[in-house]
Design a protein around this motif. Structure first.
Motif: not given
Lengths: 272, 261
Positions: A196-215
């Motif tokens: 699985w992969q996650v793309w976390i926003e840079d800066g003061p709001t570190p929220v996920p912007r993209k999330f991928v799971i490979t089965y």
């Protein structure tokens, strides 16, 4: 005589015991299974994931939308992607409204702290089960007792960092990248049957912007992809958001428990 | 005895202490190295371990996708749409199995990839009981069941009427060599049914698929085409060919369980 005297020496005896203890503990350490092994996670990736987890876990309330794409295979063997939208409204400690809708389907899950309601908006069906407690507990009941797993629930739980890393065997920081124009850090993790992969926003709001799971354990290794948007930590979510009122003409259905079915299947598997 | 008391501390202790220090240091240094050979890499080591040692299961299905926490739960057989094989001649059959009563929710697997929404239109989706046609669709087959003539095309059955043909419910005992488009495999009661157009087909030893009486207690992901909503004891149900389908929430989505009131 000397040998006997040396053998009886208290210092020598304690040293011998110490060496035996060391050798034994060394042997035990070598023979211990992989259960004791710690996952090989890049400290920077771990730190970024922790930062995201803390940010989400400490948020009193938030809303977010996610466009979800999932690989599927037609009976002809052709591979296609199915899309849907997930909308989450979360108010800690015990409120959740999740909507999953696509062109032909629209279902909701509403938790108001005392009951969990499923709503099929297309056919106007609803069903309610009684449960209480914080969100983590309600989601566990939903999953274990009723087989309801909400997509992206990993980001709703109180400690996303801990839950996400529970079964991870390795993790790394792939590097900076933008997701829909938002600068992010790309992290990749591996566990037994998925990557699985996650793309976390840079800066003061570190929220996920993209999330991928490979089965990895499914034929053709299908992927689940979610692209997040409209993160909102400002707009308050009053009680009525989490209150379900059946629309006119709605039919109440049974919500089937799956616990007995799972246990039955588990015992059959063990017998084999 | 006095000799013994003085001998040990004055000569043995310093030597043994040095040996112990050297031995312990060597042991402490060597443990991680040996451990690494056994896969015990230190935390945050750069080299990832192999994680795919276990053989891949043939087919798995999760109740849903998109959750890491529940990635290992609810792994079941996947009832899939069945791939079609080339058309062959249809032979009517008479050895019809009796209706089966399946204990509900035991050994019943239903399609659980619940949120995948792909528009898959199948010919049998257009079934409407009693609809009349003056001409049969191209590609139809003729068959007889118990001496009664039927015509068949891709999941829909017809009977001759004055001035043409009309669509009828799938007749139990009808045998086809190819499953209708979009047939879904459903394991129930120890055997695999193929569900399409409101009919439950069973594979026969000769390779044909025969319509079996609808098993009671089986769960299907979709209603038969043209199922009629009815009220049974004040609750909503659907009726198709004399069988009732009760909508229930299973795995968080609406599915339908067959029953007889």
């Amino acid at each position: 005589m000397k040998a006997r005297i040396r053998f009886r020496s208290p210092v020598r005896t304690s040293l011998t015991l110490a060496l035996i203890a060391c050798a034994f503990s060394g042997f035990m350490a070598l023979s211990a299974p992989a259960a004791d092994e710690k996952p090989a996670i890049d400290p920077h990736a771990d730190e970024l994931l922790k930062r995201m987890g803390d940010y989400l876990g400490e948020a009193k309330f938030f809303s977010v939308s996610a466009e979800v794409w999932q690989d599927a295979q037609l009976s002809s063997g052709q591979r296609v992607q199915a899309g849907r939208t997930v909308e989450l409204q979360v108010r800690r400690p015990d409120r959740l409204r999740a909507t999953v809708h696509s062109t032909r389907r629209n279902r909701e899950l509403i938790y108001d702290g005392n009951s969990l309601t499923l709503f099929n908006r297309v056919q106007n069906f609803y069903g309610t089960v009684h449960t209480s407690g914080p969100l983590d507990q309600a989601m566990d009941v939903a999953s274990e007792q009723f087989g309801i797993d909400m997509p992206l629930e990993d980001f709703i739980r109180s400690d996303p960092h801990k839950d996400l890393l529970q079964k991870v065997t390795s993790g790394s920081d792939i590097g900076p990248v933008t997701v829909l124009g938002v600068p992010c850090e790309h992290l990749a993790f591996t566990q037994n049957n998925i990557d699985w992969q996650v793309w976390i926003e840079d800066g003061p709001t570190p929220v996920p912007r993209k999330f991928v799971i490979t089965y990895k354990d499914e034929p053709n290794s299908p992927q689940f992809t979610a692209i997040f948007s409209h993160w909102d930590f400002i707009t308050k979510l009053p009680d009525f958001v989490f209150k379900f009122e059946p629309p006119p003409g709605a039919s109440k259905l049974k919500v089937q428990e799956i616990k007995a079915e799972n246990e039955s299947r588990k015992s059959k598997t063990e017998e084999k | 005895m006095n000799t013994t008391i003085h001998f040990a501390p004055s000569i043995s202790k310093p030597k043994t202490g040095r040996r112990l220090a050297v031995g312990l240091s060597a042991l402490l240094v060597s443990l991680p190295l040996i451990g690494a050979e056994h896969g015990g890499a230190a935390p945050h080591a750069a080299a990832p371990r192999s994680v795919m040692s276990a053989p891949r299961p043939v087919v798995v299905d999760r109740s849903n996708h998109g959750s890491i926490r529940h990635v290992d739960t609810h792994i079941n057989q996947r009832p899939v749409e069945v791939r079609r094989v080339p058309e062959q001649r249809i032979e009517p059959r008479r050895d019809i199995a009796p209706r089966r009563e399946i204990e509900p929710r035991r050994d019943v697997f239903v399609h659980r990839d619940v949120d995948v929404d792909i528009h898959r239109r199948h010919f049998s989706d257009d079934f409407a009981f009693g609809r009349r046609l003056s001409v049969l669709p191209v590609g139809f087959f003729a068959l007889q069941i118990g001496g009664v003539p039927y015509f068949y095309n891709d999941g829909i059955y017809y009977q001759p009427v004055t001035g043409g043909y009309q669509e009828v419910y799938p007749p139990v005992g009808a045998a086809v060599t190819q499953l209708p488009d979009g047939a879904i495999a459903i394991d129930a009661g120890g055997q695999t049914y193929y569900y399409a157009g409101g009919a439950f087909y069973l594979l026969q030893p000769d390779g044909t698929y025969v319509i079996a009486p609808t098993p009671i207690g089986v769960v299907v992901p979709e209603l038969p085409p043209g199922a009629v909503p009815v009220s049974v004891n004040g609750t909503i149900a659907y009726q198709f060919n004399g069988i009732y389908y009760e909508p229930v929430f299973i795995n968080g989505v609406t599915q339908y369980e067959t029953f007889m009131p």
